[in-house]
Design a protein around this motif. Structure first.
Motif, PDB file in Angstrom:
ATOM      1  N   ASP A  82      60.349  72.666 114.529  1.00  0.00           N
ATOM      2  CA  ASP A  82      61.261  73.752 114.869  1.00  0.00           C
ATOM      3  C   ASP A  82      62.425  73.790 113.885  1.00  0.00           C
ATOM      4  N   ILE A  83      63.130  74.908 113.895  1.00  0.00           N
ATOM      5  CA  ILE A  83      64.312  75.070 113.047  1.00  0.00           C
ATOM      6  C   ILE A  83      65.541  74.732 113.876  1.00  0.00           C
ATOM      7  N   THR A  84      66.302  73.777 113.436  1.00  0.00           N
ATOM      8  CA  THR A  84      67.522  73.387 114.141  1.00  0.00           C
ATOM      9  C   THR A  84      68.685  74.261 113.672  1.00  0.00           C
ATOM     10  N   ARG A  86      71.291  73.175 112.308  1.00  0.00           N
ATOM     11  CA  ARG A  86      71.671  72.644 110.997  1.00  0.00           C
ATOM     12  C   ARG A  86      70.812  73.263 109.892  1.00  0.00           C
ATOM     13  N   ASP A  87      69.496  73.337 110.158  1.00  0.00           N
ATOM     14  CA  ASP A  87      68.595  73.969 109.195  1.00  0.00           C
ATOM     15  C   ASP A  87      69.006  75.417 108.940  1.00  0.00           C
ATOM     16  N   ASN A 116      66.218  78.790 122.215  1.00  0.00           N
ATOM     17  CA  ASN A 116      66.999  77.996 121.247  1.00  0.00           C
ATOM     18  C   ASN A 116      68.450  78.457 121.195  1.00  0.00           C
ATOM     19  N   PRO A 189      61.855  74.344 108.537  1.00  0.00           N
ATOM     20  CA  PRO A 189      62.525  73.103 108.960  1.00  0.00           C
ATOM     21  C   PRO A 189      62.785  72.198 107.754  1.00  0.00           C
ATOM     22  N   THR A 190      63.894  71.490 107.785  1.00  0.00           N
ATOM     23  CA  THR A 190      64.222  70.559 106.704  1.00  0.00           C
ATOM     24  C   THR A 190      63.512  69.225 106.915  1.00  0.00           C
ATOM     25  N   ASP A 192      64.880  66.383 107.394  1.00  0.00           N
ATOM     26  CA  ASP A 192      65.510  65.624 108.484  1.00  0.00           C
ATOM     27  C   ASP A 192      65.049  66.106 109.854  1.00  0.00           C
ATOM     28  N   SER A 193      64.940  67.433 110.048  1.00  0.00           N
ATOM     29  CA  SER A 193      64.522  67.923 111.363  1.00  0.00           C
ATOM     30  C   SER A 193      63.049  67.620 111.618  1.00  0.00           C
ATOM     31  N   ILE A 196      62.995  64.177 112.898  1.00  0.00           N
ATOM     32  CA  ILE A 196      63.431  64.143 114.300  1.00  0.00           C
ATOM     33  C   ILE A 196      62.276  64.519 115.225  1.00  0.00           C
ATOM     34  N   THR A 197      61.495  65.546 114.846  1.00  0.00           N
ATOM     35  CA  THR A 197      60.347  65.968 115.657  1.00  0.00           C
ATOM     36  C   THR A 197      59.335  64.844 115.789  1.00  0.00           C
TER      37      THR A 197
END
Length: 436
Positions: A82-84, A86-87, A116, A189-190, A192-193, A196-197
């Motif tokens: 997913d896109i956070t 932050r992304d 979201n 998504p970056t 980092d995200s 996290i996933t």
């Protein structure tokens, strides 16, 4: 070592492949490329049994599998990249640097929805300056023609000259605009995200493994019309033999203890889930009905401790008041599930199946849930149900059941009616007349 498979289109692979360089102890990632959603279904069915978890590249494939392969989807931890926030804001900063004329007001962003929290844009931007968005709910991505729906929403706004920028998650959207001199801005998504996933699904896998290792108790009590020692001994032997035969048939090992007129079973959660088909029906019920001439009450108990599980199992067995062998489950949260009638299913007409598929497409409620509701109406012989009815018999939370009923009401497949039956605590449960 935990094995996680990632499903991606050839377009998404350009950014999905970054996850291969994510190093997490005891995690092995394997990426599979699919051509279209039909190909994804085949790959999912082929690979799911060999992995501990599944990650989809986006919400469209995730919702597609959830809807059309729900019975398999629910057996394994699944997530999507997913896109956070932050992304998103990192990408917005990049866009504003590259395009100084950029404004939200003249943009379409197809990945903003209530689930979201619209990426907090509504907390930052004035209402009149908010961007256009596809839908208020992520459920729009679960439609069979989701890619076309997204494209048409963007194209209409371009045609009406309302927007100058299209921000999208769909990596292949640019192919729809190839002849229109429009270049959507891809947001992904970056690194980092994505990490996290992967860590979140790793936690889910560990929870599943913990659940599968917990002890479940079973309580089997056979009926006695008279206090005949010879008959009691016969039924003890017959029931014990049937349990052993059931073990051999399923290739499991139920630890069995004998008492006067009942048996106690101990097993792990994984085997219990198999025996009860994820708490939906009980294969032991069918087996004993075929093997024995007398009724057996089967109670399953789940508890924080072995003793609590035993107590729950014995309580569950007391709910078996029918004339045939049946089964109930009492969870550690005191949720009663049952009766579990065995593997037999209701014969449905083709027209009924077609109707349920139509309702599923209209409401975005899974076909499996609708079939269970259909079966519940048949089994209980009544057309009016409460959220508690659905919760008990479908092994879902009351909150989830309420959401399903409200969704059906929204599309006129259910209507609230007066309920004069008062619960022990609080006001009467809301009663819905089903129109499936």
């Amino acid at each position: 070592m935990y094995n996680i498979c990632v499903f991606s289109t050839k377009y998404s692979y350009r950014w999905v492949k970054k996850c291969e360089s994510i190093k997490i102890n005891n995690v092995n990632l394997q990426i599979y490329i699919y051509d279209d959603l039909s190909h994804l279904e085949k790959l999912f069915l082929e690979k799911v049994k060999n992995y501990d978890g599944v990650i989809l590249s986006g919400q469209i494939p995730y919702l597609h599998i959830q809807k059309y392969l729900n019975e398999y989807f629910s057996t394994i931890p699944c997530a999507f990249f997913d896109i956070t926030e932050r992304d998103f804001y990192y990408k917005i900063a990049e866009i504003q640097y590259k395009y100084p004329e950029f404004s939200f007001k003249h943009s379409m962003i197809d990945f903003l929805f209530k689930e979201n929290n619209y990426l907090s844009l509504k907390d930052i931007v004035l209402p009149e300056d908010l961007p256009y968005h596809l839908s208020d709910s992520i459920e729009v991505f679960g439609q069979p023609n989701a890619y076309e729906v997204v494209y048409e929403a963007h194209a209409k706004l371009w045609e009406e000259k309302r927007i100058r920028f299209s921000l999208t998650r769909l990596t292949n959207l640019y192919t729809y605009f190839e002849n229109e001199n429009i270049q959507p801005i891809l947001v992904t998504p970056t690194f980092d995200s994505m990490k996290i996933t992967i860590l979140e699904i790793l936690k889910e896998i560990e929870v599943v493994n913990l659940m599968n290792s917990q002890v479940v108790a079973g309580y089997l009590e056979f009926s006695m019309s008279q206090n005949d020692p010879t008959e009691i001994e016969y039924r003890q032997i017959a029931l014990y033999k049937s349990i052993l035969d059931f073990n051999r048939k399923l290739g499991i090992s139920l630890i069995t203890y004998r008492s006067a007129i009942h048996y106690e079973l101990l097993t792990n959660y994984s085997d219990f889930s198999m025996i009860t088909n994820n708490q939906q029906n009980c294969s032991l019920v069918d087996f004993l009905r075929e093997q024995l001439s007398f009724k057996v009450k089967i109670g399953w108990g789940i508890g924080k401790t072995l003793q609590e599980a035993r107590i729950q199992a014995e309580k569950a067995a007391t709910y078996c008041t029918g004339s045939l062998t049946e089964s109930y489950i009492l969870t550690k949260e005191n949720h009663l599930i049952g009766p579990l009638d065995g593997k037999t299913s209701i014969a449905m007409k083709d027209s009924d199946i077609d109707k349920l598929e139509e309702i599923s497409n209209n409401t975005n409620i899974s076909l499996l849930h609708l079939q269970k509701i259909y079966g519940l109406i048949y089994k209980l012989n009544k057309e009016s149900l409460t959220a508690e009815d659905l919760s008990i018999h479908m092994s879902i939370s009351v909150r989830t059941a309420s959401r399903i009923l409200k969704r059906l009401e929204e599309f006129n497949y259910a209507s609230p009616i007066a309920n004069n039956v008062t619960r022990a605590k609080g006001r009467p449960s809301k009663l819905y007349k089903m129109n499936l």
